[in-house]
Write an enzyme that holds these catalytic residues in place. Structure first.
Site, PDB file in Angstrom:
ATOM      1  N   LYS A 118       0.818  -1.210   0.000  1.00 48.39           N
ATOM      2  CA  LYS A 118       0.000   0.000   0.000  1.00 48.39           C
ATOM      3  C   LYS A 118       0.854   1.264   0.000  1.00 48.39           C
ATOM      4  O   LYS A 118       0.471   2.264  -0.607  1.00 48.39           O
ATOM      5  CB  LYS A 118      -0.948  -0.028   1.196  1.00 48.39           C
ATOM      6  CG  LYS A 118      -2.002  -1.119   1.041  1.00 48.39           C
ATOM      7  CD  LYS A 118      -2.975  -1.166   2.207  1.00 48.39           C
ATOM      8  CE  LYS A 118      -3.983  -2.280   1.992  1.00 48.39           C
ATOM      9  NZ  LYS A 118      -4.950  -2.388   3.111  1.00 48.39           N
ATOM     10  N   LYS A 199      -7.446 -14.598  -4.329  1.00 48.86           N
ATOM     11  CA  LYS A 199      -8.399 -15.109  -3.357  1.00 48.86           C
ATOM     12  C   LYS A 199      -9.623 -14.204  -3.287  1.00 48.86           C
ATOM     13  O   LYS A 199      -9.502 -12.983  -3.412  1.00 48.86           O
ATOM     14  CB  LYS A 199      -7.723 -15.207  -1.983  1.00 48.86           C
ATOM     15  CG  LYS A 199      -8.488 -16.027  -0.970  1.00 48.86           C
ATOM     16  CD  LYS A 199      -7.658 -16.288   0.272  1.00 48.86           C
ATOM     17  CE  LYS A 199      -7.528 -15.058   1.130  1.00 48.86           C
ATOM     18  NZ  LYS A 199      -6.990 -15.370   2.485  1.00 48.86           N
ATOM     19  N   LYS A 202     -13.151  -9.469   0.819  1.00 48.18           N
ATOM     20  CA  LYS A 202     -14.303  -8.665   1.246  1.00 48.18           C
ATOM     21  C   LYS A 202     -14.375  -7.355   0.502  1.00 48.18           C
ATOM     22  O   LYS A 202     -15.441  -6.773   0.361  1.00 48.18           O
ATOM     23  CB  LYS A 202     -14.228  -8.385   2.751  1.00 48.18           C
ATOM     24  CG  LYS A 202     -14.426  -9.612   3.624  1.00 48.18           C
ATOM     25  CD  LYS A 202     -14.682  -9.234   5.073  1.00 48.18           C
ATOM     26  CE  LYS A 202     -13.506  -8.533   5.700  1.00 48.18           C
ATOM     27  NZ  LYS A 202     -12.303  -9.386   5.827  1.00 48.18           N
TER      28      LYS A 202
END
Length: 326
Positions: A118, A199, A202
Site C-alpha cells: 500500500k 483469493k 471482502k
C-alpha cells in the site's frame, strides 16, 4: 507471574470489518471455527480497530461490525462456546499494542507485505498501517492464545507475534504464551470468480467475483453464471491450466460434495444449487437476529466480559515485566 494454564487449547480467529463476509470467509474460516469450538476454548475477534488503518466511513465500520457479529451467529458460531469479541470493547488491546511497540524494531513492521504494497502505491499512508501488525500481535498475545488458524497470507503476521513474544520473554521474563499456527483441516481456499488467480476478498473494485453470505438468490445465480472458466471445455481439477473451473469444483465440493457435471454449464448449475442451499439458512437466521439487535449487543457484551480477566492479567504481567509501576 507466568501466563495462565487455563487456556491450554485457546484458539483465536480474527475478522476485519472492512466489507461484507463472503463465501470464502464461510468455508475457510467460519465453518472451521464452528467445528473447532466443541474442542477448543475459542475467541472470534472482530478487529474494528484494524479497519481504521485505511480511509473509512465511521458509520460503515459500525454497521459492518454489527453485521459481522450477526452473520457469525447465523453461520453457527455458538456464543456459549465461543466468545465473540469486538476488539475496541477490550481497551487492553491498545495498551498491549503500545507495550509491544517498545519491543518491536521499525524494520520488522516496515517489511510486512500489506504495508509495502500500500505504501508503494503512492499517496498518504497512515502510521497505523505501519504499526497494525504489532496490534495484531497484541490481539493474539493478550488472550494467552496457543493456536491461531492462518492461511499463507497471514503467516507473516503470526511469525511477528511469535518473534515479539519470544523476544519479550527473553528480555523481561516469562510473560507471553508463544502461539502456534494451525491450518484447520476443513479450510477451503476459495478464489475470486471473476479472477481465479486471486483469493475471494471482502473488498475490491467491483466485487463481480465475490459471493456475499447475505447476497439474494438472483445475485448468487448471476455471479456464478458469469464466473470465468476457459476454452478447454473439459471439467477437471487443474489449478494451473484451468483455475476457474478448478475454483468452481472446489466450491462444489465444499458446499455439497456432489459429483461434478461434465459440462461448464452443468457445473455452474450444480455450484449455484449447492451455494444457494448453503446460504439460504444463513440468510434466514440473519434476518431473525437482525430483528433483535438487543440480543446481538448482549452477545458482544458477554464476549468482552468473558475475556476481560485474562486480558487484565496479561497487562499486569507485561507492565510489571517491562518496568512500570503497578
Amino acid at each position: 507471574m507466568t501466563p495462565t494454564a487455563t487456556h491450554a487449547k485457546c484458539r483465536l480467529s480474527g475478522f476485519k470489518p472492512t466489507g461484507h463476509l463472503h463465501l470464502g470467509n464461510l468455508l475457510g474460516a467460519l465453518r472451521p471455527l464452528a467445528a473447532a469450538q466443541h474442542d477448543h476454548d475459542s475467541i472470534a475477534l472482530i478487529a474494528d480497530l484494524h479497519a481504521l488503518t485505511i480511509e473509512h466511513d465511521p458509520r460503515t465500520v459500525r454497521a459492518l461490525t454489527r453485521e459481522q457479529a450477526t452473520v457469525m451467529l447465523a453461520a453457527g458460531v455458538d456464543p456459549a462456546r465461543t466468545a465473540i469479541v469486538v476488539q475496541s470493547h477490550v481497551p487492553e488491546h491498545t495498551e498491549l499494542h503500545y507495550l509491544l511497540e517498545c519491543a518491536t524494531h521499525h524494520g520488522e513492521a516496515a517489511r510486512m507485505i500489506q504495508f509495502r504494497e500500500k505504501s508503494a502505491g503512492g499517496g498518504p499512508v497512515r502510521l497505523s498501517l505501519l504499526t497494525y501488525p504489532v496490534l495484531m500481535a497484541a490481539d493474539i498475545l493478550l488472550h494467552d492464545v496457543r493456536e491461531v488458524p492462518v492461511g499463507d497470507d497471514q503467516r507473516q503476521h503470526l511469525e511477528l507475534a511469535r518473534t515479539l513474544a519470544t523476544r519479550f520473554n527473553a528480555r523481561y521474563g516469562e510473560t507471553f504464551v508463544v502461539p502456534e499456527a494451525v491450518r484447520p483441516p476443513a479450510a477451503a481456499r476459495i478464489m475470486d470468480l471473476a479472477d481465479p488467480r486471486v483469493k475471494m476478498g471482502k473488498s475490491g473494485a467491483a466485487g463481480a467475483g465475490r459471493i456475499g453470505l447475505l447476497d439474494p438468490p438472483e445475485v448468487v445465480r448471476r455471479t456464478i453464471a458469469r464466473a470465468v472458466t476457459d476454452t478447454v471445455g473439459v471439467v477437471r481439477h487443474d489449478p494451473v491450466a484451468q483455475p476457474g473451473v478448478t475454483n468452481l469444483l472446489e466450491i462444489l465440493a465444499a458446499c455439497s460434495g456432489a459429483p461434478p457435471a461434465d459440462s461448464y454449464a452443468g457445473l455452474k448449475r450444480a455450484v449455484t444449487e449447492a451455494v444457494e442451499a448453503t446460504l439460504a439458512p444463513i440468510r434466514a437466521r440473519h434476518a431473525e437476529l437482525a430483528a433483535d439487535p438487543g440480543y446481538v449487543d448482549a452477545v458482544l457484551a458477554d464476549g468482552a466480559a468473558r475475556v476481560r480477566d485474562t486480558a487484565r492479567a496479561t497487562i499486569r504481567r507485561t507492565r510489571e515485566a517491562i518496568g512500570l509501576l503497578t
